[in-house]
Structure formats: structure tokens, C-alpha cells
Design a protein around this motif. Structure first.
Motif, PDB file in Angstrom:
ATOM      1  N   ARG A  61      29.110  48.510  47.305  1.00 37.69           N
ATOM      2  CA  ARG A  61      30.007  49.348  46.523  1.00 37.69           C
ATOM      3  C   ARG A  61      31.158  49.847  47.389  1.00 37.69           C
ATOM      4  O   ARG A  61      32.312  49.851  46.975  1.00 37.69           O
ATOM      5  CB  ARG A  61      29.245  50.512  45.911  1.00 37.69           C
ATOM      6  CG  ARG A  61      30.100  51.360  45.009  1.00 37.69           C
ATOM      7  CD  ARG A  61      29.336  52.459  44.279  1.00 37.69           C
ATOM      8  NE  ARG A  61      28.357  53.117  45.114  1.00 37.69           N
ATOM      9  CZ  ARG A  61      27.045  53.128  44.879  1.00 37.69           C
ATOM     10  NH1 ARG A  61      26.565  52.497  43.843  1.00 37.69           N
ATOM     11  NH2 ARG A  61      26.224  53.763  45.672  1.00 37.69           N
ATOM     12  N   GLY A  62      30.856  50.237  48.635  1.00 40.05           N
ATOM     13  CA  GLY A  62      31.903  50.699  49.546  1.00 40.05           C
ATOM     14  C   GLY A  62      32.874  49.588  49.894  1.00 40.05           C
ATOM     15  O   GLY A  62      34.076  49.799  49.969  1.00 40.05           O
ATOM     16  N   ALA A  63      32.382  48.364  50.088  1.00 37.63           N
ATOM     17  CA  ALA A  63      33.252  47.234  50.394  1.00 37.63           C
ATOM     18  C   ALA A  63      34.136  46.914  49.193  1.00 37.63           C
ATOM     19  O   ALA A  63      35.302  46.574  49.352  1.00 37.63           O
ATOM     20  CB  ALA A  63      32.420  46.022  50.781  1.00 37.63           C
ATOM     21  N   GLY A  64      33.592  47.031  47.992  1.00 42.24           N
ATOM     22  CA  GLY A  64      34.387  46.793  46.793  1.00 42.24           C
ATOM     23  C   GLY A  64      35.488  47.815  46.625  1.00 42.24           C
ATOM     24  O   GLY A  64      36.612  47.486  46.261  1.00 42.24           O
ATOM     25  N   GLN A  65      35.203  49.060  46.934  1.00 44.79           N
ATOM     26  CA  GLN A  65      36.221  50.101  46.840  1.00 44.79           C
ATOM     27  C   GLN A  65      37.295  49.898  47.898  1.00 44.79           C
ATOM     28  O   GLN A  65      38.478  50.085  47.633  1.00 44.79           O
ATOM     29  CB  GLN A  65      35.587  51.476  46.991  1.00 44.79           C
ATOM     30  CG  GLN A  65      34.764  51.883  45.798  1.00 44.79           C
ATOM     31  CD  GLN A  65      34.022  53.190  46.016  1.00 44.79           C
ATOM     32  OE1 GLN A  65      33.991  53.716  47.123  1.00 44.79           O
ATOM     33  NE2 GLN A  65      33.421  53.703  44.959  1.00 44.79           N
ATOM     34  N   ARG A  66      36.901  49.495  49.105  1.00 45.97           N
ATOM     35  CA  ARG A  66      37.897  49.241  50.152  1.00 45.97           C
ATOM     36  C   ARG A  66      38.779  48.060  49.775  1.00 45.97           C
ATOM     37  O   ARG A  66      39.985  48.094  49.970  1.00 45.97           O
ATOM     38  CB  ARG A  66      37.204  48.987  51.493  1.00 45.97           C
ATOM     39  CG  ARG A  66      36.669  50.237  52.137  1.00 45.97           C
ATOM     40  CD  ARG A  66      36.252  49.975  53.575  1.00 45.97           C
ATOM     41  NE  ARG A  66      35.179  48.998  53.686  1.00 45.97           N
ATOM     42  CZ  ARG A  66      33.891  49.268  53.616  1.00 45.97           C
ATOM     43  NH1 ARG A  66      33.486  50.501  53.417  1.00 45.97           N
ATOM     44  NH2 ARG A  66      32.989  48.310  53.746  1.00 45.97           N
ATOM     45  N   ALA A  67      38.195  47.003  49.215  1.00 43.45           N
ATOM     46  CA  ALA A  67      38.971  45.834  48.814  1.00 43.45           C
ATOM     47  C   ALA A  67      39.921  46.194  47.678  1.00 43.45           C
ATOM     48  O   ALA A  67      41.065  45.756  47.649  1.00 43.45           O
ATOM     49  CB  ALA A  67      38.044  44.699  48.389  1.00 43.45           C
ATOM     50  N   PHE A  70      42.732  48.177  49.233  1.00 41.35           N
ATOM     51  CA  PHE A  70      43.572  47.307  50.036  1.00 41.35           C
ATOM     52  C   PHE A  70      44.446  46.445  49.147  1.00 41.35           C
ATOM     53  O   PHE A  70      45.631  46.262  49.405  1.00 41.35           O
ATOM     54  CB  PHE A  70      42.696  46.425  50.945  1.00 41.35           C
ATOM     55  CG  PHE A  70      43.483  45.500  51.818  1.00 41.35           C
ATOM     56  CD1 PHE A  70      44.177  45.985  52.906  1.00 41.35           C
ATOM     57  CD2 PHE A  70      43.532  44.139  51.540  1.00 41.35           C
ATOM     58  CE1 PHE A  70      44.904  45.131  53.708  1.00 41.35           C
ATOM     59  CE2 PHE A  70      44.256  43.287  52.341  1.00 41.35           C
ATOM     60  CZ  PHE A  70      44.950  43.784  53.426  1.00 41.35           C
ATOM     61  N   GLY A  71      43.900  45.926  48.057  1.00 42.14           N
ATOM     62  CA  GLY A  71      44.669  45.092  47.142  1.00 42.14           C
ATOM     63  C   GLY A  71      45.779  45.867  46.458  1.00 42.14           C
ATOM     64  O   GLY A  71      46.891  45.368  46.296  1.00 42.14           O
ATOM     65  N   SER A  72      45.543  47.106  46.077  1.00 40.77           N
ATOM     66  CA  SER A  72      46.579  47.885  45.408  1.00 40.77           C
ATOM     67  C   SER A  72      47.696  48.255  46.372  1.00 40.77           C
ATOM     68  O   SER A  72      48.857  48.279  46.001  1.00 40.77           O
ATOM     69  CB  SER A  72      45.990  49.148  44.781  1.00 40.77           C
ATOM     70  OG  SER A  72      45.507  50.028  45.782  1.00 40.77           O
ATOM     71  N   SER A  73      47.383  48.488  47.639  1.00 38.77           N
ATOM     72  CA  SER A  73      48.443  48.816  48.594  1.00 38.77           C
ATOM     73  C   SER A  73      49.285  47.584  48.906  1.00 38.77           C
ATOM     74  O   SER A  73      50.477  47.686  49.135  1.00 38.77           O
ATOM     75  CB  SER A  73      47.852  49.389  49.889  1.00 38.77           C
ATOM     76  OG  SER A  73      47.091  48.406  50.561  1.00 38.77           O
ATOM     77  N   GLN A  74      48.699  46.389  48.882  1.00 41.99           N
ATOM     78  CA  GLN A  74      49.450  45.162  49.116  1.00 41.99           C
ATOM     79  C   GLN A  74      50.389  44.886  47.942  1.00 41.99           C
ATOM     80  O   GLN A  74      51.520  44.456  48.140  1.00 41.99           O
ATOM     81  CB  GLN A  74      48.501  43.973  49.315  1.00 41.99           C
ATOM     82  CG  GLN A  74      47.717  44.019  50.598  1.00 41.99           C
ATOM     83  CD  GLN A  74      48.614  43.886  51.812  1.00 41.99           C
ATOM     84  OE1 GLN A  74      49.614  43.199  51.789  1.00 41.99           O
ATOM     85  NE2 GLN A  74      48.259  44.594  52.865  1.00 41.99           N
TER      86      GLN A  74
END
Length: 88
Positions: A61-67, A70-74
Motif C-alpha cells: 500500500r505504501g509503495a502504491g501511494q508513493r508511485a 510520483f506519477g502526479s508530480s511527473q
């Protein structure tokens, strides 16, 4: 796995353990003590596996939130509708 099936398998394993120890050592006391120890070991293993599954779920769940973050900032940085490289 439904609880009824789990309970039946657990009971079958404990009875098989008790019978095996009794036929090998010919001691009821040792068979009972070994079966109780084996039951405790199974409970500890079950508790450990539940903790492991909770830990793995929280990591995923933490990796999904980080991804997702990260995707929204890109997207914000690279997809600006106001700026086109060919036009000035």
C-alpha cells in the motif's frame, strides 16, 4: 480457506502427531507433551504468518501511494498545456 476446513486439518495433524509419537516411543505422557508443544508451535507460526501478511500489505500500500504521488508530480512538470516547443 473456511474455518471449518482449517480446524479439521489442524485436528487431523495434531492427532497424527500424537499417534506417531505414541507408536515410536510407547509413552502416553510424551505423546501428550509433544502434541501440546506442536500445537503451540503451530499457533506461533500462524500468528507470525498473519503478521507477515499485514506487513506485506502495508508495504504494498505504501509503495502504491508513493508511485501515485510520483506519477502526479511527473505529470505536473512535463504536461503543461500552455507551452508548446514548436510555437513561440
Amino acid at each position: 480457506m473456511p474455518f471449518r476446513i482449517f480446524y479439521r486439518v489442524l485436528r487431523l495433524v495434531l492427532c497424527a502427531n500424537a499417534l506417531t509419537v505414541y507408536f515410536v516411543l510407547h509413552s502416553i505422557r510424551t505423546a501428550i507433551l509433544t502434541t501440546l508443544a506442536f500445537s503451540l508451535l503451530l499457533q506461533v507460526a500462524y500468528f507470525g504468518s498473519v503478521l507477515f501478511l499485514v506487513w506485506r500489505s502495508s508495504c504494498a500500500r505504501g509503495a502504491g501511494q508513493r508511485a501515485e504521488h510520483f506519477g502526479s508530480s511527473q505529470e505536473d512538470r512535463h504536461e503543461s498545456p500552455d507551452y508548446n516547443e514548436g510555437e513561440e
